[in-house]
Scaffold this motif. Sequence first.
Motif, PDB file in Angstrom:
ATOM      1  N   HIS A  36      -4.505   3.913  -5.443  1.00  0.00           N
ATOM      2  CA  HIS A  36      -3.263   4.695  -5.470  1.00  0.00           C
ATOM      3  C   HIS A  36      -2.456   4.328  -6.696  1.00  0.00           C
ATOM      4  O   HIS A  36      -1.673   5.103  -7.148  1.00  0.00           O
TER       5      HIS A  36
ATOM      6  N   ARG B 258       1.276   3.999  -3.148  1.00  0.00           N
ATOM      7  CA  ARG B 258       0.943   5.400  -2.876  1.00  0.00           C
ATOM      8  C   ARG B 258       2.113   6.318  -3.232  1.00  0.00           C
ATOM      9  O   ARG B 258       1.943   7.347  -3.887  1.00  0.00           O
ATOM     10  N   LEU B 259       3.328   5.942  -2.806  1.00  0.00           N
ATOM     11  CA  LEU B 259       4.499   6.788  -3.011  1.00  0.00           C
ATOM     12  C   LEU B 259       5.082   6.674  -4.421  1.00  0.00           C
ATOM     13  O   LEU B 259       5.656   7.641  -4.921  1.00  0.00           O
TER      14      LEU B 259
ATOM     15  N   ARG C  85      -7.830   0.087  -3.267  1.00  0.00           N
ATOM     16  CA  ARG C  85      -7.732   1.546  -3.224  1.00  0.00           C
ATOM     17  C   ARG C  85      -6.972   2.036  -4.442  1.00  0.00           C
ATOM     18  O   ARG C  85      -5.989   1.431  -4.843  1.00  0.00           O
TER      19      ARG C  85
ATOM     20  N   GLU D 120       3.994   9.279  -6.809  1.00  0.00           N
ATOM     21  CA  GLU D 120       4.569  10.592  -6.512  1.00  0.00           C
ATOM     22  C   GLU D 120       5.982  10.774  -7.068  1.00  0.00           C
ATOM     23  O   GLU D 120       6.401  11.895  -7.317  1.00  0.00           O
TER      24      GLU D 120
ATOM     25  N   GLU E 136       0.832  -1.210   0.000  1.00  0.00           N
ATOM     26  CA  GLU E 136       0.000   0.000   0.000  1.00  0.00           C
ATOM     27  C   GLU E 136       0.861   1.253   0.000  1.00  0.00           C
ATOM     28  O   GLU E 136       0.612   2.195  -0.747  1.00  0.00           O
ATOM     29  N   ALA E 137       1.897   1.273   0.833  1.00  0.00           N
ATOM     30  CA  ALA E 137       2.779   2.439   0.893  1.00  0.00           C
ATOM     31  C   ALA E 137       3.572   2.594  -0.403  1.00  0.00           C
ATOM     32  O   ALA E 137       3.722   3.705  -0.919  1.00  0.00           O
TER      33      ALA E 137
END
Length: 159
Positions: free
Chosen positions: A49, A23-24, A47, A27, A19-20
Amino acid sequence: MGEGGPRRLVVVFESPVAEALLRLAVEVGFQSVLVEPDQTRLQGTPRPHGDLFVHDLAAAHLDDDTDVVLTDHHRAEIGTVLKEALAARTRWIGILGKPQVEGPHVKMLRDLGVPEEEIARVHRPIGLNIGARTPAEIAVATLAGLIADRNNRPGGTAF
């Protein structure tokens, strides 16, 4: 590395670290994909992301601009997933795990008849050695290591 292709991060196995990472990764410029072969392991609705969610590695469109990270070193599917990633000639492949012991992926790949030079392409441990403990810290260390590797920098990966 492919000429001008998108940087793609394929994260295999749903987990807090996955998940992390998803998400990152967006970016820092990766097109991100979650691969979870076992739908029962998903934590509710996926989710958004990442750019894509798929159930098998073939649907992730692996190529030489793709980095693959397995976020669970206890899954029965590790050998088959890694064998497929190696056959696809992905740019970089790694699996989370402690550096003190040989990862279970080595025996799984040997049992599947994967040559030693191909097994050696699987990085473990992965990421920068920053003493990461939490899922977010592990994701940051992993992404920083991938960025360093893509930019031909040492990145401090020695453990």
